[in-house]
Write a protein that holds these residues in place. Structure first.
Motif, PDB file in Angstrom:
ATOM      1  N   SER A   1     -85.175  44.056 -16.359  1.00 58.73           N
ATOM      2  CA  SER A   1     -85.021  42.822 -16.630  1.00 58.73           C
ATOM      3  C   SER A   1     -84.108  42.200 -17.661  1.00 58.73           C
ATOM      4  N   ALA A   2     -84.318  42.767 -18.889  1.00 60.27           N
ATOM      5  CA  ALA A   2     -83.543  42.688 -20.121  1.00 60.27           C
ATOM      6  C   ALA A   2     -82.070  43.314 -19.992  1.00 60.27           C
ATOM      7  N   ASN A   3     -81.988  44.382 -19.173  1.00 53.57           N
ATOM      8  CA  ASN A   3     -80.845  44.875 -18.959  1.00 53.57           C
ATOM      9  C   ASN A   3     -80.055  43.998 -18.212  1.00 53.57           C
ATOM     10  N   ALA A   4     -80.677  43.652 -16.912  1.00 52.42           N
ATOM     11  CA  ALA A   4     -79.865  42.769 -16.232  1.00 52.42           C
ATOM     12  C   ALA A   4     -79.539  41.441 -16.536  1.00 52.42           C
ATOM     13  N   GLU A   5     -80.171  40.798 -17.296  1.00 49.21           N
ATOM     14  CA  GLU A   5     -79.921  39.649 -18.070  1.00 49.21           C
ATOM     15  C   GLU A   5     -78.829  39.945 -19.255  1.00 49.21           C
ATOM     16  N   SER A   6     -78.465  40.552 -19.579  1.00 49.27           N
ATOM     17  CA  SER A   6     -77.793  41.009 -20.934  1.00 49.27           C
ATOM     18  C   SER A   6     -76.374  40.873 -20.672  1.00 49.27           C
ATOM     19  N   ILE A   7     -75.792  40.208 -21.740  1.00 45.79           N
ATOM     20  CA  ILE A   7     -74.388  39.974 -21.812  1.00 45.79           C
ATOM     21  C   ILE A   7     -73.678  41.100 -22.822  1.00 45.79           C
ATOM     22  N   ARG A   8     -74.317  41.200 -23.811  1.00 45.29           N
ATOM     23  CA  ARG A   8     -73.890  42.176 -24.706  1.00 45.29           C
ATOM     24  C   ARG A   8     -73.999  43.682 -24.279  1.00 45.29           C
ATOM     25  N   THR A   9     -73.045  44.620 -24.397  1.00 43.70           N
ATOM     26  CA  THR A   9     -73.102  46.032 -24.077  1.00 43.70           C
ATOM     27  C   THR A   9     -73.979  46.836 -24.726  1.00 43.70           C
ATOM     28  N   ASP A  10     -73.919  46.518 -25.984  1.00 40.55           N
ATOM     29  CA  ASP A  10     -74.863  47.374 -26.948  1.00 40.55           C
ATOM     30  C   ASP A  10     -76.352  47.066 -26.475  1.00 40.55           C
ATOM     31  N   PHE A  11     -76.576  45.848 -26.253  1.00 43.59           N
ATOM     32  CA  PHE A  11     -77.988  45.523 -26.008  1.00 43.59           C
ATOM     33  C   PHE A  11     -78.377  45.876 -24.446  1.00 43.59           C
ATOM     34  N   GLY A  12     -77.656  45.930 -23.590  1.00 45.72           N
ATOM     35  CA  GLY A  12     -77.871  46.518 -22.456  1.00 45.72           C
ATOM     36  C   GLY A  12     -77.958  47.840 -22.234  1.00 45.72           C
ATOM     37  N   LEU A  13     -77.158  48.692 -23.186  1.00 46.13           N
ATOM     38  CA  LEU A  13     -77.291  49.952 -23.171  1.00 46.13           C
ATOM     39  C   LEU A  13     -78.649  50.548 -23.867  1.00 46.13           C
ATOM     40  N   LEU A  14     -79.195  49.704 -24.711  1.00 37.04           N
ATOM     41  CA  LEU A  14     -80.209  50.070 -25.332  1.00 37.04           C
ATOM     42  C   LEU A  14     -81.481  50.192 -24.251  1.00 37.04           C
ATOM     43  N   PHE A  15     -81.370  48.724 -23.680  1.00 39.80           N
ATOM     44  CA  PHE A  15     -82.571  48.924 -22.710  1.00 39.80           C
ATOM     45  C   PHE A  15     -82.544  49.700 -21.523  1.00 39.80           C
ATOM     46  N   LEU A  16     -81.221  50.065 -21.112  1.00 40.62           N
ATOM     47  CA  LEU A  16     -80.965  51.025 -20.055  1.00 40.62           C
ATOM     48  C   LEU A  16     -81.740  52.262 -20.656  1.00 40.62           C
ATOM     49  N   LYS A  17     -81.274  52.580 -21.396  1.00 40.48           N
ATOM     50  CA  LYS A  17     -82.000  54.247 -22.100  1.00 40.48           C
ATOM     51  C   LYS A  17     -83.435  53.968 -22.284  1.00 40.48           C
ATOM     52  N   PHE A  18     -83.997  52.973 -22.670  1.00 39.73           N
ATOM     53  CA  PHE A  18     -85.339  52.671 -22.579  1.00 39.73           C
ATOM     54  C   PHE A  18     -86.117  52.959 -21.460  1.00 39.73           C
ATOM     55  N   GLN A  19     -85.316  52.182 -20.522  1.00 39.64           N
ATOM     56  CA  GLN A  19     -85.896  52.107 -19.078  1.00 39.64           C
ATOM     57  C   GLN A  19     -86.015  53.492 -18.393  1.00 39.64           C
ATOM     58  N   ALA A  20     -84.781  54.392 -18.668  1.00 47.13           N
ATOM     59  CA  ALA A  20     -84.650  55.795 -18.230  1.00 47.13           C
ATOM     60  C   ALA A  20     -85.715  56.649 -18.755  1.00 47.13           C
ATOM     61  N   GLU A  21     -86.102  56.353 -20.085  1.00 46.01           N
ATOM     62  CA  GLU A  21     -86.958  57.181 -20.887  1.00 46.01           C
ATOM     63  C   GLU A  21     -88.476  57.100 -20.134  1.00 46.01           C
ATOM     64  N   LYS A  22     -88.698  55.833 -19.905  1.00 49.01           N
ATOM     65  CA  LYS A  22     -89.918  55.533 -19.712  1.00 49.01           C
ATOM     66  C   LYS A  22     -90.143  55.774 -18.058  1.00 49.01           C
ATOM     67  N   VAL A  23     -89.158  55.754 -17.237  1.00 47.93           N
ATOM     68  CA  VAL A  23     -89.070  56.301 -15.707  1.00 47.93           C
ATOM     69  C   VAL A  23     -89.401  57.803 -15.745  1.00 47.93           C
ATOM     70  N   ILE A  24     -88.843  58.617 -16.962  1.00 47.09           N
ATOM     71  CA  ILE A  24     -88.895  59.945 -16.867  1.00 47.09           C
ATOM     72  C   ILE A  24     -90.353  60.223 -17.061  1.00 47.09           C
ATOM     73  N   LEU A  25     -90.941  59.695 -18.017  1.00 50.50           N
ATOM     74  CA  LEU A  25     -92.497  59.806 -18.487  1.00 50.50           C
ATOM     75  C   LEU A  25     -93.458  59.459 -17.280  1.00 50.50           C
ATOM     76  N   GLY A  26     -93.019  58.118 -16.737  1.00 54.14           N
ATOM     77  CA  GLY A  26     -93.896  57.758 -15.819  1.00 54.14           C
ATOM     78  C   GLY A  26     -93.983  58.883 -14.797  1.00 54.14           C
ATOM     79  N   ALA A  27     -93.040  59.229 -14.208  1.00 57.68           N
ATOM     80  CA  ALA A  27     -92.702  60.445 -13.205  1.00 57.68           C
ATOM     81  C   ALA A  27     -93.826  61.677 -13.327  1.00 57.68           C
ATOM     82  N   LYS A  28     -93.662  62.068 -14.663  1.00 54.46           N
ATOM     83  CA  LYS A  28     -94.546  63.160 -15.028  1.00 54.46           C
ATOM     84  C   LYS A  28     -96.127  62.597 -15.090  1.00 54.46           C
TER      85      LYS A  28
END
Length: 184
Positions: A130-157
Motif C-alpha cells: 500500500s505504501a509503495n502504491a501510494e508513493s510519489i517519491r521514488t526513493d520512498f517507493g523503492l524502500l517499501f518495494l524492498k521491504f515487501q519483497a523481503e517479507k514475501v520471501i520470508l513468508g514463502a519459507k
C-alpha cells in the motif's frame, strides 16, 4: 531472488530524475510511522516466540524474521530521521527465558506461534505494498518495494514449514454447484 530485486531497483532508480526529492506527503509519512510501529511490536512478540518454542525449525524462522525486522527497522529509522519524521515508541526487548519453565495454559503452542508470525508477515507485506502504491517519491517507493519483497520471501519459507508441520490454516474448498471437479 534477491539478485533480481536488486536489478529491478537499480533499473527503476535509473529511470527517475529526482536530483533533490520533494518533501514526503502526509500519506508517505504515515506509512513510515505505521510500518515502523508494526516492526516494533513484531520484535517483542517474535522474541517471546524464540524463548517459547523448542522446535528448532520454527526457532530458526523466528530468528530470521527478527533479523529482517531489525534490518528494516534500522533502514526505516535512518530514513525517517533524515526526513525529520518523529519515531513511534519502541518496546523494550523481551528477557531471555527457559521455554520449559513456562506453565501450560500460558505457553503458546508452536502452531499458534507460526500462525501469529505468518499474520505479522502478511500484515507488513500488505502495508508495504500500500505504501509503495501510494508513493510519489521514488526513493520512498523503492524502500517499501524492498521491504515487501523481503517479507514475501520470508513468508514463502514460513509457509513451507507450516505445510510440512500441518500448522497452516486452510479455508474450506469452494466447489461451485454442478461442478464436475472433485477433490482428491
Amino acid at each position: 531472488m534477491t539478485g533480481i530485486l536488486e536489478v529491478a531497483i537499480t533499473t527503476i532508480k535509473s529511470l527517475t530524475d529526482e536530483e533533490k526529492p520533494k518533501p514526503l506527503h502526509v500519506g508517505e509519512v504515515m506509512a513510515c510511522w505505521i510500518y515502523l510501529a508494526g516492526l516494533e511490536v513484531a520484535k517483542v512478540t517474535v522474541q517471546a516466540g524464540i524463548h517459547t518454542t523448542n522446535d528448532e525449525e520454527l526457532k530458526t524462522m523466528l530468528k530470521e524474521d527478527l533479523e529482517l525486522n531489525l534490518s528494516q527497522r534500522e533502514q526505516l529509522y535512518d530514513f525517517m530521521l533524515k526526513e525529520g519524521i518523529s519515531l513511534p515508541p519502541a518496546h523494550e526487548d523481551m528477557p531471555h527465558s527457559d521455554s520449559n519453565s513456562i506453565p501450560l495454559g500460558v505457553k503458546l503452542t508452536d502452531e499458534v506461534l507460526a500462525n501469529e508470525l505468518s499474520f505479522k508477515i502478511v500484515s507488513l507485506i500488505i502495508h508495504a505494498a500500500s505504501a509503495n502504491a501510494e508513493s510519489i517519491r521514488t526513493d520512498f517507493g523503492l524502500l517499501f518495494l524492498k521491504f515487501q519483497a523481503e517479507k514475501v520471501i520470508l513468508g514463502a519459507k514460513l509457509k513451507q514449514l507450516m505445510v510440512k508441520r500441518g500448522w497452516i490454516k486452510i479455508p474450506p474448498y469452494f466447489i461451485p454447484p454442478g461442478s464436475q471437479q472433485l477433490l482428491s
